[in-house]
Write a protein that holds these residues in place. Structure first.
Motif, PDB file in Angstrom:
ATOM      1  N   ALA A  24       0.742  -1.082  -0.056  1.00  0.00           N
ATOM      2  CA  ALA A  24      -0.013   0.008  -0.181  1.00  0.00           C
ATOM      3  C   ALA A  24       0.901   1.389   0.048  1.00  0.00           C
ATOM      4  O   ALA A  24       0.431   2.332  -0.608  1.00  0.00           O
ATOM      5  CB  ALA A  24      -0.774  -0.150   1.356  1.00  0.00           C
ATOM      6  N   HIS A  25       2.041   1.040   0.557  1.00  0.00           N
ATOM      7  CA  HIS A  25       3.276   2.321   0.560  1.00  0.00           C
ATOM      8  C   HIS A  25       3.232   2.766  -0.980  1.00  0.00           C
ATOM      9  O   HIS A  25       3.515   3.919  -1.078  1.00  0.00           O
ATOM     10  CB  HIS A  25       4.402   1.933   1.105  1.00  0.00           C
ATOM     11  N   ILE A  26       3.375   1.539  -1.779  1.00  0.00           N
ATOM     12  CA  ILE A  26       3.873   2.015  -3.195  1.00  0.00           C
ATOM     13  C   ILE A  26       2.436   2.702  -3.921  1.00  0.00           C
ATOM     14  O   ILE A  26       2.662   3.445  -4.521  1.00  0.00           O
ATOM     15  CB  ILE A  26       4.065   0.786  -4.019  1.00  0.00           C
ATOM     16  N   GLY A  27       1.271   2.373  -3.439  1.00  0.00           N
ATOM     17  CA  GLY A  27       0.181   2.949  -3.982  1.00  0.00           C
ATOM     18  C   GLY A  27       0.255   4.346  -3.393  1.00  0.00           C
ATOM     19  O   GLY A  27      -0.263   5.374  -4.192  1.00  0.00           O
ATOM     20  N   VAL A  28       0.159   4.572  -2.153  1.00  0.00           N
ATOM     21  CA  VAL A  28       0.533   6.025  -1.606  1.00  0.00           C
ATOM     22  C   VAL A  28       1.551   6.780  -2.447  1.00  0.00           C
ATOM     23  O   VAL A  28       1.133   7.993  -2.654  1.00  0.00           O
ATOM     24  CB  VAL A  28       0.699   5.941  -0.033  1.00  0.00           C
ATOM     25  N   LEU A  29       2.778   6.459  -2.576  1.00  0.00           N
ATOM     26  CA  LEU A  29       3.740   7.202  -3.311  1.00  0.00           C
ATOM     27  C   LEU A  29       3.186   7.456  -4.479  1.00  0.00           C
ATOM     28  O   LEU A  29       3.578   8.591  -5.045  1.00  0.00           O
ATOM     29  CB  LEU A  29       5.219   6.372  -3.242  1.00  0.00           C
ATOM     30  N   LYS A  30       2.567   6.682  -5.525  1.00  0.00           N
ATOM     31  CA  LYS A  30       2.118   6.860  -6.653  1.00  0.00           C
ATOM     32  C   LYS A  30       1.272   8.044  -6.622  1.00  0.00           C
ATOM     33  O   LYS A  30       1.228   8.949  -7.363  1.00  0.00           O
ATOM     34  CB  LYS A  30       1.578   5.555  -7.298  1.00  0.00           C
ATOM     35  N   ALA A  31       0.201   7.842  -5.761  1.00  0.00           N
ATOM     36  CA  ALA A  31      -0.935   8.883  -5.508  1.00  0.00           C
ATOM     37  C   ALA A  31      -0.373  10.157  -5.109  1.00  0.00           C
ATOM     38  O   ALA A  31      -0.606  11.368  -5.689  1.00  0.00           O
ATOM     39  CB  ALA A  31      -1.930   8.378  -4.576  1.00  0.00           C
ATOM     40  N   LEU A  32       0.786  10.272  -4.229  1.00  0.00           N
ATOM     41  CA  LEU A  32       1.608  11.569  -3.960  1.00  0.00           C
ATOM     42  C   LEU A  32       2.239  12.230  -5.227  1.00  0.00           C
ATOM     43  O   LEU A  32       1.959  13.295  -5.537  1.00  0.00           O
ATOM     44  CB  LEU A  32       2.512  11.389  -2.952  1.00  0.00           C
ATOM     45  N   ARG A  33       2.808  11.407  -5.945  1.00  0.00           N
ATOM     46  CA  ARG A  33       3.465  11.841  -7.122  1.00  0.00           C
ATOM     47  C   ARG A  33       2.643  12.314  -8.213  1.00  0.00           C
ATOM     48  O   ARG A  33       2.985  13.453  -8.669  1.00  0.00           O
ATOM     49  CB  ARG A  33       4.360  10.663  -7.712  1.00  0.00           C
ATOM     50  N   GLU A  34       1.518  11.681  -8.408  1.00  0.00           N
ATOM     51  CA  GLU A  34       0.577  12.266  -9.194  1.00  0.00           C
ATOM     52  C   GLU A  34      -0.091  13.735  -8.827  1.00  0.00           C
ATOM     53  O   GLU A  34      -0.511  14.566  -9.619  1.00  0.00           O
ATOM     54  CB  GLU A  34      -0.547  11.315  -9.382  1.00  0.00           C
ATOM     55  N   HIS A  35       0.091  14.007  -7.732  1.00  0.00           N
ATOM     56  CA  HIS A  35      -0.398  15.313  -7.095  1.00  0.00           C
ATOM     57  C   HIS A  35       0.901  16.139  -6.944  1.00  0.00           C
ATOM     58  O   HIS A  35       0.495  17.338  -6.041  1.00  0.00           O
ATOM     59  CB  HIS A  35      -1.456  15.280  -5.857  1.00  0.00           C
ATOM     60  N   GLY A  36       2.064  15.906  -7.366  1.00  0.00           N
ATOM     61  CA  GLY A  36       3.150  16.747  -7.367  1.00  0.00           C
ATOM     62  C   GLY A  36       3.651  16.762  -6.095  1.00  0.00           C
ATOM     63  O   GLY A  36       4.647  17.724  -5.546  1.00  0.00           O
ATOM     64  N   ILE A  37       3.614  15.816  -5.017  1.00  0.00           N
ATOM     65  CA  ILE A  37       4.120  15.475  -3.823  1.00  0.00           C
ATOM     66  C   ILE A  37       5.155  14.364  -3.887  1.00  0.00           C
ATOM     67  O   ILE A  37       4.710  13.243  -3.792  1.00  0.00           O
ATOM     68  CB  ILE A  37       3.058  15.378  -2.694  1.00  0.00           C
ATOM     69  N   GLU A  38       6.528  14.935  -3.998  1.00  0.00           N
ATOM     70  CA  GLU A  38       7.496  13.714  -3.663  1.00  0.00           C
ATOM     71  C   GLU A  38       8.475  14.184  -2.567  1.00  0.00           C
ATOM     72  O   GLU A  38       9.207  14.949  -2.741  1.00  0.00           O
ATOM     73  CB  GLU A  38       8.286  13.780  -5.200  1.00  0.00           C
ATOM     74  N   GLY A  53      -3.942   0.877  -1.364  1.00  0.00           N
ATOM     75  CA  GLY A  53      -3.257   2.193  -0.956  1.00  0.00           C
ATOM     76  C   GLY A  53      -3.353   3.358  -1.968  1.00  0.00           C
ATOM     77  O   GLY A  53      -3.469   4.235  -1.498  1.00  0.00           O
ATOM     78  N   TYR A  54      -3.291   3.108  -3.124  1.00  0.00           N
ATOM     79  CA  TYR A  54      -3.368   4.022  -4.151  1.00  0.00           C
ATOM     80  C   TYR A  54      -5.034   4.573  -4.077  1.00  0.00           C
ATOM     81  O   TYR A  54      -4.947   5.900  -4.208  1.00  0.00           O
ATOM     82  CB  TYR A  54      -3.088   3.440  -5.505  1.00  0.00           C
ATOM     83  N   GLU A  55      -5.811   3.865  -4.108  1.00  0.00           N
ATOM     84  CA  GLU A  55      -7.355   4.451  -3.927  1.00  0.00           C
ATOM     85  C   GLU A  55      -7.634   5.276  -2.873  1.00  0.00           C
ATOM     86  O   GLU A  55      -7.945   6.359  -2.958  1.00  0.00           O
ATOM     87  CB  GLU A  55      -8.303   3.284  -4.439  1.00  0.00           C
ATOM     88  N   PHE A  56      -7.009   4.695  -1.768  1.00  0.00           N
ATOM     89  CA  PHE A  56      -7.389   5.450  -0.578  1.00  0.00           C
ATOM     90  C   PHE A  56      -6.635   6.868  -0.435  1.00  0.00           C
ATOM     91  O   PHE A  56      -6.912   7.787  -0.081  1.00  0.00           O
ATOM     92  CB  PHE A  56      -7.002   4.669   0.680  1.00  0.00           C
ATOM     93  N   ALA A  57      -5.227   6.683  -1.019  1.00  0.00           N
ATOM     94  CA  ALA A  57      -4.624   7.927  -0.888  1.00  0.00           C
ATOM     95  C   ALA A  57      -5.096   9.093  -1.808  1.00  0.00           C
ATOM     96  O   ALA A  57      -4.852   9.954  -1.655  1.00  0.00           O
ATOM     97  CB  ALA A  57      -3.228   7.607  -1.137  1.00  0.00           C
ATOM     98  N   VAL A 115      -5.627  12.586  -0.550  1.00  0.00           N
ATOM     99  CA  VAL A 115      -5.101  13.681  -1.076  1.00  0.00           C
ATOM    100  C   VAL A 115      -5.612  14.818  -1.612  1.00  0.00           C
ATOM    101  O   VAL A 115      -5.730  15.973  -1.395  1.00  0.00           O
ATOM    102  CB  VAL A 115      -3.858  13.305  -2.020  1.00  0.00           C
ATOM    103  N   GLU A 116      -6.801  14.309  -2.393  1.00  0.00           N
ATOM    104  CA  GLU A 116      -7.529  15.363  -3.101  1.00  0.00           C
ATOM    105  C   GLU A 116      -8.311  16.026  -1.976  1.00  0.00           C
ATOM    106  O   GLU A 116      -8.585  17.162  -2.116  1.00  0.00           O
ATOM    107  CB  GLU A 116      -8.438  14.420  -4.123  1.00  0.00           C
ATOM    108  N   LYS A 117      -8.965  15.309  -1.210  1.00  0.00           N
ATOM    109  CA  LYS A 117      -9.789  15.913  -0.001  1.00  0.00           C
ATOM    110  C   LYS A 117      -8.775  17.033   0.874  1.00  0.00           C
ATOM    111  O   LYS A 117      -9.488  18.203   1.262  1.00  0.00           O
ATOM    112  CB  LYS A 117     -10.273  14.936   1.094  1.00  0.00           C
ATOM    113  N   PHE A 118      -7.389  16.442   0.989  1.00  0.00           N
ATOM    114  CA  PHE A 118      -6.807  17.322   1.684  1.00  0.00           C
ATOM    115  C   PHE A 118      -6.438  18.692   1.058  1.00  0.00           C
ATOM    116  O   PHE A 118      -6.703  19.974   1.468  1.00  0.00           O
ATOM    117  CB  PHE A 118      -5.408  16.685   1.900  1.00  0.00           C
TER     118      PHE A 118
END
Length: 261
Positions: free
Chosen positions: A24-38, A246-250, A254-257
């Motif tokens: 799930a961490h990998i999914g989280v990192l993918k979601a963050l990257r897609e929103h410009g957070i690395e 992880g990806y779907e949850f994140a 992130v969008e809500k945040f």
């Protein structure tokens, strides 16, 4: 926190232990990257340390998933004979060398902190310089399955024993703290605690969560997908499912945040 403050230069991420659920961490990192957070700084323990090292080394999400799919959890020729533990952790060194050929923290693209437990002294240790592979092996050496790893003459094991959510190394570095905790605790029906194994798993999970609850609350952005409890810690069949969860949850979080900030 304002959106323009959420930048790569200011962000750090904590990646907890949790076995296969760590995909799930990998999914989280993918979601963050897609929103410009690395995140620039990564602190991980156990599977979180492994995901963190792959991410810090520039691996893509597909490459990170590939590492866990291709690295065997159990091999008969890795059985431990003269060491405590079912499997000899040192036998995985060669496999790790193909992913981290330079074997140095300094060779990574991002700053990584790896937590492992010193079994002899009964303290945790954070590694961030010098040799990379042995601290990674130690951090992920879950007893009694994997043997402890000898580092500088002392035995080290899974970082989650002492600190399953190692926020501490980031607090003096990052001004925006992100957390991904896959050792989740949700409400259970009494029918789900009706065997000795289920009882042991539940009590262990509660103890780990209680120890880290206060630190989890200090993160500006936190991910704890409750669905992960459906996935066994050592069930490799759950790799893709944990990543998806992880990806779907994140992505939603992130969008809500961002919408609220």
């Amino acid at each position: 926190m304002e959106n323009d403050k959420i930048t790569t230069e200011k962000a750090g991420i904590v990646l907890s232990g949790g076995g296969v659920r760590g995909m799930a961490h990998i999914g989280v990192l993918k979601a963050l990257r897609e929103h410009g957070i690395e995140p620039r700084w990564i602190s991980g323990t156990s599977v979180g340390a492994l995901v963190g090292a792959l991410y810090a080394g520039g691996a893509s999400e597909a490459e990170m998933l590939g590492f866990f799919k291709e690295t065997p959890l159990f091999r008969y020729d890795f059985l431990s004979i003269l060491k405590p533990g079912l499997l000899d952790t040192d036998r995985y060194h060669k496999i790790f060398e193909s992913y981290w050929p330079h074997n140095r923290f300094e060779a990574l693209d991002k700053t990584l902190y790896v937590t492992a437990t010193n079994l002899q002294r009964g303290v945790e240790r954070t590694f961030s310089q010098g040799e990379l592979i042995r601290p990674l092996l130690a951090s992920a050496a879950l007893p009694p399955i994997f043997s402890p790893v000898l580092i500088e003459g002392e035995l080290y094991s899974d970082g989650g024993i002492m600190n399953n959510f190692p926020l501490e190394p980031l607090e003096s570095k990052a001004t925006f703290l992100v957390g991904s905790n896959v050792s989740v605790v949700s409400t259970k029906d009494k029918k789900e605690i009706n065997s000795s194994i289920q009882l042991a798993a539940r009590t262990t999970g509660l103890m780990i969560y209680a120890i880290n609850r206060e630190k989890i609350g200090r993160c500006h952005l936190m991910f704890e997908p409750p669905e992960l409890e459906q996935i066994g810690v050592l069930d490799k069949k759950g790799i893709e499912n944990a990543f998806r969860i992880g990806y779907e949850f994140a992505s939603r979080a992130v969008e809500k945040f961002l919408a609220g900030n």
